[in-house]
Design a protein around this motif. Structure first.
Motif, mmCIF file in Angstrom:
data_model
loop_
_atom_site.group_PDB
_atom_site.id
_atom_site.type_symbol
_atom_site.label_atom_id
_atom_site.label_comp_id
_atom_site.label_asym_id
_atom_site.label_seq_id
_atom_site.Cartn_x
_atom_site.Cartn_y
_atom_site.Cartn_z
ATOM 1 N N THR A 190 10.250 -10.017 -7.950
ATOM 2 C CA THR A 190 9.144 -9.382 -8.656
ATOM 3 C C THR A 190 8.684 -8.211 -7.796
ATOM 4 O O THR A 190 8.406 -8.389 -6.619
ATOM 5 C CB THR A 190 7.986 -10.381 -8.868
ATOM 6 O OG1 THR A 190 8.484 -11.485 -9.625
ATOM 7 C CG2 THR A 190 6.842 -9.724 -9.600
ATOM 8 N N LEU A 191 8.618 -7.041 -8.389
ATOM 9 C CA LEU A 191 8.337 -5.828 -7.626
ATOM 10 C C LEU A 191 7.193 -5.051 -8.261
ATOM 11 O O LEU A 191 7.163 -4.846 -9.463
ATOM 12 C CB LEU A 191 9.589 -4.940 -7.577
ATOM 13 C CG LEU A 191 9.489 -3.652 -6.783
ATOM 14 C CD1 LEU A 191 9.478 -3.940 -5.288
ATOM 15 C CD2 LEU A 191 10.650 -2.720 -7.129
ATOM 16 N N ARG A 192 6.289 -4.635 -7.427
ATOM 17 C CA ARG A 192 5.229 -3.710 -7.824
ATOM 18 C C ARG A 192 5.516 -2.400 -7.099
ATOM 19 O O ARG A 192 6.051 -2.404 -5.998
ATOM 20 C CB ARG A 192 3.868 -4.288 -7.402
ATOM 21 C CG ARG A 192 2.684 -3.466 -7.850
ATOM 22 C CD ARG A 192 1.374 -4.256 -7.804
ATOM 23 N NE ARG A 192 1.103 -4.965 -6.576
ATOM 24 C CZ ARG A 192 0.384 -4.486 -5.555
ATOM 25 N NH1 ARG A 192 -0.106 -3.256 -5.600
ATOM 26 N NH2 ARG A 192 0.166 -5.221 -4.480
ATOM 27 N N GLU A 193 5.157 -1.277 -7.712
ATOM 28 C CA GLU A 193 5.459 0.031 -7.135
ATOM 29 C C GLU A 193 4.178 0.804 -6.856
ATOM 30 O O GLU A 193 3.223 0.722 -7.621
ATOM 31 C CB GLU A 193 6.328 0.843 -8.091
ATOM 32 C CG GLU A 193 7.648 0.182 -8.400
ATOM 33 C CD GLU A 193 8.381 0.843 -9.548
ATOM 34 O OE1 GLU A 193 8.035 1.991 -9.921
ATOM 35 O OE2 GLU A 193 9.299 0.214 -10.089
ATOM 36 N N ARG A 194 4.198 1.550 -5.760
ATOM 37 C CA ARG A 194 3.101 2.464 -5.428
ATOM 38 C C ARG A 194 3.710 3.797 -5.042
ATOM 39 O O ARG A 194 4.749 3.852 -4.385
ATOM 40 C CB ARG A 194 2.284 1.927 -4.248
ATOM 41 C CG ARG A 194 1.646 0.590 -4.473
ATOM 42 C CD ARG A 194 0.173 0.486 -4.571
ATOM 43 N NE ARG A 194 -0.681 1.547 -4.180
ATOM 44 C CZ ARG A 194 -1.682 1.419 -3.315
ATOM 45 N NH1 ARG A 194 -1.913 0.262 -2.718
ATOM 46 N NH2 ARG A 194 -2.490 2.440 -3.056
ATOM 47 N N HIS A 195 3.043 4.858 -5.444
ATOM 48 C CA HIS A 195 3.493 6.207 -5.122
ATOM 49 C C HIS A 195 2.290 7.025 -4.690
ATOM 50 O O HIS A 195 1.208 6.892 -5.254
ATOM 51 C CB HIS A 195 4.151 6.857 -6.346
ATOM 52 C CG HIS A 195 4.484 8.291 -6.133
ATOM 53 N ND1 HIS A 195 3.856 9.312 -6.811
ATOM 54 C CD2 HIS A 195 5.368 8.893 -5.302
ATOM 55 C CE1 HIS A 195 4.348 10.469 -6.408
ATOM 56 N NE2 HIS A 195 5.263 10.252 -5.496
ATOM 57 N N ALA A 196 2.497 7.841 -3.677
ATOM 58 C CA ALA A 196 1.453 8.741 -3.207
ATOM 59 C C ALA A 196 2.084 10.085 -2.882
ATOM 60 O O ALA A 196 3.309 10.197 -2.746
ATOM 61 C CB ALA A 196 0.762 8.170 -1.974
ATOM 62 N N VAL A 197 1.243 11.082 -2.750
ATOM 63 C CA VAL A 197 1.682 12.431 -2.403
ATOM 64 C C VAL A 197 0.961 12.841 -1.129
ATOM 65 O O VAL A 197 -0.257 12.673 -1.015
ATOM 66 C CB VAL A 197 1.357 13.426 -3.539
ATOM 67 C CG1 VAL A 197 1.700 14.852 -3.130
ATOM 68 C CG2 VAL A 197 2.084 13.036 -4.815
ATOM 69 N N GLY A 198 1.716 13.346 -0.160
ATOM 70 C CA GLY A 198 1.122 13.798 1.087
ATOM 71 C C GLY A 198 2.084 13.620 2.243
ATOM 72 O O GLY A 198 3.298 13.539 2.055
ATOM 73 N N HIS A 199 1.527 13.526 3.446
ATOM 74 C CA HIS A 199 2.363 13.300 4.628
ATOM 75 C C HIS A 199 2.849 11.849 4.588
ATOM 76 O O HIS A 199 2.027 10.918 4.553
ATOM 77 C CB HIS A 199 1.571 13.553 5.909
ATOM 78 C CG HIS A 199 2.422 13.433 7.129
ATOM 79 N ND1 HIS A 199 2.763 12.210 7.674
ATOM 80 C CD2 HIS A 199 3.026 14.379 7.879
ATOM 81 C CE1 HIS A 199 3.534 12.410 8.720
ATOM 82 N NE2 HIS A 199 3.709 13.713 8.865
ATOM 83 N N PRO A 200 4.166 11.614 4.581
ATOM 84 C CA PRO A 200 4.672 10.251 4.432
ATOM 85 C C PRO A 200 4.109 9.253 5.441
ATOM 86 O O PRO A 200 3.718 8.142 5.050
ATOM 87 C CB PRO A 200 6.193 10.413 4.579
ATOM 88 C CG PRO A 200 6.443 11.796 4.068
ATOM 89 C CD PRO A 200 5.259 12.603 4.561
#
Length: 140
Positions: free
Chosen positions: A80-90
Motif C-alpha cells: 500500500t503506497l501513499r505519494e507526496r510531491h513537493a517543489v523546491g530544494h530536494p
C-alpha cells in the motif's frame, strides 16, 4: 510501521526499491509506505516568464514521471503506497516532509559520492540526515 521512500527516478531509486523487495525482512507486512519526490524549482528568472498553470503542469508531469513507476512497482509487490510531491530544494523539502510524516524508517538510494564530491556537489542524503532524527537506510 511507517516507511518513507525518497524517490528521484534514477537508477539509484530502482536499486533501492529492488533491494527492499528482495529483503522482505526489512518491510514485512502491514506497513504504510510513502513515496516522496521533490522536483527542483524552476529558477525564478525563468519561472517569471511562464504562466502559473504552465509551471504547475510542468511540476505535475515531472512528479508523475518519477512516481508512476514507483506506484506500479508497489502495486506488483502488494504494498500500500501513499505519494507526496513537493517543489523546491530536494534536501530541504524532503527533510521537511520526513519531519512532518515522522516515519519509523527513511529509505534512500545514494549516489555514493566521496566526501569531497559530496561537499562540492552538495548531497541530498547528507542534507536530509543532518535535518532529521529518523533512522535512515541508504542503499547504493
Amino acid at each position: 510501521m511507517k516507511i518513507v521512500f525518497a524517490v528521484d527516478g534514477s537508477a539509484y531509486t530502482r536499486h533501492m526499491l529492488g533491494y527492499v523487495a528482495a529483503h522482505p525482512e526489512l518491510v514485512g507486512g502491514g506497513h504504510e509506505f510513502i513515496a516522496v519526490h521533490v522536483t527542483p524549482e524552476v529558477p525564478p528568472h525563468a519561472a517569471r516568464h511562464l504562466p502559473k498553470d504552465v509551471l504547475n503542469e510542468y511540476y505535475a508531469e515531472e512528479a508523475e514521471k518519477v512516481l508512476h513507476p514507483v506506484r506500479e512497482f508497489a502495486r506488483m509487490q502488494g504494498w500500500t503506497l501513499r505519494e507526496r510531491h513537493a517543489v523546491g530544494h530536494p534536501g530541504d523539502k524532503l527533510a521537511d516532509i520526513v519531519n512532518e510524516e515522522r516515519p519509523e524508517l527513511l529509505l534512500m538510494g545514494s549516489h555514493g559520492h566521496s566526501a569531497i564530491a559530496g561537499a562540492v556537489l552538495g548531497s541530498v542524503s547528507a542534507r536530509v540526515l543532518s535535518r532529521t532524527k529518523v533512522p535512515a537506510l541508504l542503499i547504493r
